[in-house]
Design an enzyme around this catalytic site. Sequence first.
Site, PDB file in Angstrom:
ATOM      1  N   GLU A 154       2.827  -8.226  -1.629  1.00 40.90           N
ATOM      2  CA  GLU A 154       1.625  -8.812  -1.027  1.00 40.90           C
ATOM      3  C   GLU A 154       1.550 -10.317  -1.244  1.00 40.90           C
ATOM      4  O   GLU A 154       0.971 -11.042  -0.440  1.00 40.90           O
ATOM      5  CB  GLU A 154       0.365  -8.149  -1.602  1.00 40.90           C
ATOM      6  CG  GLU A 154       0.152  -6.713  -1.149  1.00 40.90           C
ATOM      7  CD  GLU A 154       0.760  -5.683  -2.099  1.00 40.90           C
ATOM      8  OE1 GLU A 154       1.687  -6.023  -2.863  1.00 40.90           O
ATOM      9  OE2 GLU A 154       0.295  -4.531  -2.053  1.00 40.90           O
TER      10      GLU A 154
ATOM     11  N   GLY B  68       0.816  -1.219   0.000  1.00 38.59           N
ATOM     12  CA  GLY B  68       0.000   0.000   0.000  1.00 38.59           C
ATOM     13  C   GLY B  68       0.846   1.264   0.000  1.00 38.59           C
ATOM     14  O   GLY B  68       0.398   2.309  -0.483  1.00 38.59           O
TER      15      GLY B  68
ATOM     16  N   GLU C 199       1.660   1.832  -3.547  1.00 46.10           N
ATOM     17  CA  GLU C 199       0.420   2.232  -4.222  1.00 46.10           C
ATOM     18  C   GLU C 199       0.054   3.676  -3.883  1.00 46.10           C
ATOM     19  O   GLU C 199      -0.398   4.435  -4.739  1.00 46.10           O
ATOM     20  CB  GLU C 199      -0.706   1.274  -3.820  1.00 46.10           C
ATOM     21  CG  GLU C 199      -0.450  -0.137  -4.361  1.00 46.10           C
ATOM     22  CD  GLU C 199      -1.382  -1.180  -3.757  1.00 46.10           C
ATOM     23  OE1 GLU C 199      -1.410  -1.297  -2.516  1.00 46.10           O
ATOM     24  OE2 GLU C 199      -2.062  -1.875  -4.519  1.00 46.10           O
TER      25      GLU C 199
HETATM   26  N1  DAK Z   1       2.243  -3.410   8.888  1.00 46.71           N
HETATM   27  C1  DAK Z   1       2.391  -3.362  10.240  1.00 46.71           C
HETATM   28  N2  DAK Z   1       3.590  -3.258  10.843  1.00 46.71           N
HETATM   29  C2  DAK Z   1       4.680  -3.208  10.063  1.00 46.71           C
HETATM   30  C3  DAK Z   1       4.608  -3.269   8.634  1.00 46.71           C
HETATM   31  C4  DAK Z   1       3.307  -3.369   8.044  1.00 46.71           C
HETATM   32  N3  DAK Z   1       3.112  -3.374   6.725  1.00 46.71           N
HETATM   33  N4  DAK Z   1       5.872  -3.219   8.151  1.00 46.71           N
HETATM   34  C5  DAK Z   1       6.698  -3.116   9.208  1.00 46.71           C
HETATM   35  N5  DAK Z   1       5.994  -3.121  10.378  1.00 46.71           N
HETATM   36  C6  DAK Z   1       6.502  -3.031  11.730  1.00 46.71           C
HETATM   37  C7  DAK Z   1       7.160  -4.339  12.155  1.00 46.71           C
HETATM   38  O1  DAK Z   1       6.189  -5.268  12.583  1.00 46.71           O
HETATM   39  C8  DAK Z   1       8.046  -3.853  13.271  1.00 46.71           C
HETATM   40  O2  DAK Z   1       7.277  -3.647  14.425  1.00 46.71           O
HETATM   41  P1  DAK Z   1       7.734  -4.269  15.870  1.00 46.71           P
HETATM   42  O3  DAK Z   1       7.894  -5.720  15.626  1.00 46.71           O
HETATM   43  O4  DAK Z   1       9.036  -3.569  16.151  1.00 46.71           O
HETATM   44  O5  DAK Z   1       6.608  -3.900  16.774  1.00 46.71           O
HETATM   45  C9  DAK Z   1       8.513  -2.486  12.771  1.00 46.71           C
HETATM   46  O6  DAK Z   1       7.547  -2.082  11.793  1.00 46.71           O
HETATM   47  C10 DAK Z   1       9.874  -2.523  12.100  1.00 46.71           C
HETATM   48  O7  DAK Z   1       9.840  -3.524  11.092  1.00 46.71           O
HETATM   49  P2  DAK Z   1      10.955  -4.661  10.956  1.00 46.71           P
HETATM   50  O8  DAK Z   1      11.507  -5.027  12.279  1.00 46.71           O
HETATM   51  O9  DAK Z   1      10.375  -5.757  10.130  1.00 46.71           O
HETATM   52  O10 DAK Z   1      12.076  -3.883  10.125  1.00 46.71           O
HETATM   53  P3  DAK Z   1      13.158  -4.484   9.127  1.00 46.71           P
HETATM   54  O11 DAK Z   1      14.098  -3.397   8.822  1.00 46.71           O
HETATM   55  O12 DAK Z   1      13.711  -5.770   9.658  1.00 46.71           O
HETATM   56  O13 DAK Z   1      12.334  -4.872   7.804  1.00 46.71           O
HETATM   57  C11 DAK Z   1      10.706  -4.445   6.020  1.00 46.71           C
HETATM   58  C12 DAK Z   1      11.752  -3.842   7.040  1.00 46.71           C
HETATM   59  C13 DAK Z   1      10.012  -3.291   5.362  1.00 46.71           C
HETATM   60  C14 DAK Z   1      11.478  -5.257   4.975  1.00 46.71           C
HETATM   61  C15 DAK Z   1       9.748  -5.390   6.797  1.00 46.71           C
HETATM   62  O14 DAK Z   1       9.209  -4.640   7.910  1.00 46.71           O
HETATM   63  C16 DAK Z   1       8.601  -5.855   5.954  1.00 46.71           C
HETATM   64  O15 DAK Z   1       8.752  -6.754   5.138  1.00 46.71           O
HETATM   65  N6  DAK Z   1       7.417  -5.257   6.175  1.00 46.71           N
HETATM   66  C17 DAK Z   1       6.204  -5.690   5.500  1.00 46.71           C
HETATM   67  C18 DAK Z   1       6.214  -5.228   4.076  1.00 46.71           C
HETATM   68  C19 DAK Z   1       4.986  -5.701   3.371  1.00 46.71           C
HETATM   69  O16 DAK Z   1       4.706  -6.928   3.227  1.00 46.71           O
HETATM   70  N7  DAK Z   1       4.143  -4.785   2.890  1.00 46.71           N
HETATM   71  C20 DAK Z   1       2.913  -5.075   2.227  1.00 46.71           C
HETATM   72  C21 DAK Z   1       1.826  -5.052   3.275  1.00 46.71           C
HETATM   73  S1  DAK Z   1       0.291  -5.704   2.640  1.00 46.71           S
HETATM   74  C22 DAK Z   1      -6.352  -6.559   0.193  1.00 46.71           C
HETATM   75  C23 DAK Z   1      -5.942  -6.735   1.503  1.00 46.71           C
HETATM   76  C24 DAK Z   1      -4.633  -6.538   1.846  1.00 46.71           C
HETATM   77  C25 DAK Z   1      -3.703  -6.119   0.945  1.00 46.71           C
HETATM   78  C26 DAK Z   1      -4.111  -5.946  -0.339  1.00 46.71           C
HETATM   79  C27 DAK Z   1      -5.394  -6.165  -0.730  1.00 46.71           C
HETATM   80  N8  DAK Z   1      -7.704  -6.758  -0.190  1.00 46.71           N
HETATM   81  C28 DAK Z   1      -8.701  -7.139   0.759  1.00 46.71           C
HETATM   82  C29 DAK Z   1      -8.152  -6.285  -1.451  1.00 46.71           C
HETATM   83  C30 DAK Z   1      -2.345  -5.877   1.367  1.00 46.71           C
HETATM   84  C31 DAK Z   1      -1.805  -4.690   1.307  1.00 46.71           C
HETATM   85  C32 DAK Z   1      -0.464  -4.442   1.820  1.00 46.71           C
HETATM   86  O17 DAK Z   1       0.051  -3.374   1.685  1.00 46.71           O
END
Ligand code: DAK
Length: 264
Positions: free
Chosen positions: A138, A115, A118
């Site tokens: 995602e 997001g 996006e």
């Molecule tokens: N949401 C919530 N918390 C998040 C987060 C996220 N997207 N990304 C990072 N954080 C939080 C981590 O949980 C952590 O919190 P604590 O554990 O310290 O409480 C803090 O931010 C620092 O993150 P990291 O410790 O993981 O930091 P690193 O440097 O090690 O890693 C990273 C950074 C950006 C590579 C990693 O945090 C990561 O992979 N984050 C997630 C990235 C991701 O997958 N983004 C896409 C999210 S899903 C739909 C429904 C849903 C969706 C689409 C459609 N429909 C129903 C139609 C999905 C949408 C999305 O965007």
Amino acid sequence: MTFETITHETNAQDNDGVTLITLNRPKALNALSSVVLEELIEAFAAFEADDTQKCAVLTGSGEKAFAAGADIKEMSDKPAADFYLDDFFSKWTSHLVKATRKPWIAAVNGFALGGGCELAMMADFIIASDNAKFGQPEINLGVAPGMGGSQRLTRAIGKSKAMEMCLTGRMMGAEEAERANLVVRVVPQADLLADALKTAATIAGKPPMAAIANKEMVNAAFEMTLEQGIIIERRIFQILTASEDKAEGMAAFIEKREGQWKGR
Ligand code: DAK
């Protein structure tokens, strides 16, 4: 205006007509919770309603992230029926983009994932810091882009790269993003905000109605055929010729002085 998850500042520098909106959950890498969503919509509505503000910049607080995506913790136990019944993300994908006709820039400082990517692509253009990373990861969560990513990324960088990024979830660095035309330019992280604010101030100094018209024309290229788009362009051009700012702009050129814009 005071918010919980974002900050909103008008006239960011020297009464310049530039609004600065900052995602402000740095500990969660500015993850886009539903509160962020509501507050962003409110901030953009305020920007649109304020005639003194002509261009906006959206950025993320902290050095690591613009936004690391929708808030996974908030979404993790949400029932599918709620996603469907709430028409989840519809406010982002349609509301936010249409919330303002004025130009706005995304200044991407670090991760712009899911997001977050996006949201950046909803801006009129993106300026990136050298540590920016873009991605639609995602698929790793068992879902897919849900705020327009599959459509806007594909239009921006073409099918092959967009498809590969969505299917592998890999991140694209800033240099590659510039080569792929996802971003206007890459600047050192320390200079990002100054660069974006300066660019916004340049836009804010242009005749405001002409700025809105230019934005509308370019966006039309994504919505219609070439022939229809050229007609829209010609009609908007013709409307602008009746504006006070057109008379002023041409007079100012001939008289070798700066134009004084009325926005009409
Ligand atoms: N949401 C919530 N918390 C998040 C987060 C996220 N997207 N990304 C990072 N954080 C939080 C981590 O949980 C952590 O919190 P604590 O554990 O310290 O409480 C803090 O931010 C620092 O993150 P990291 O410790 O993981 O930091 P690193 O440097 O090690 O890693 C990273 C950074 C950006 C590579 C990693 O945090 C990561 O992979 N984050 C997630 C990235 C991701 O997958 N983004 C896409 C999210 S899903 C739909 C429904 C849903 C969706 C689409 C459609 N429909 C129903 C139609 C999905 C949408 C999305 O965007």
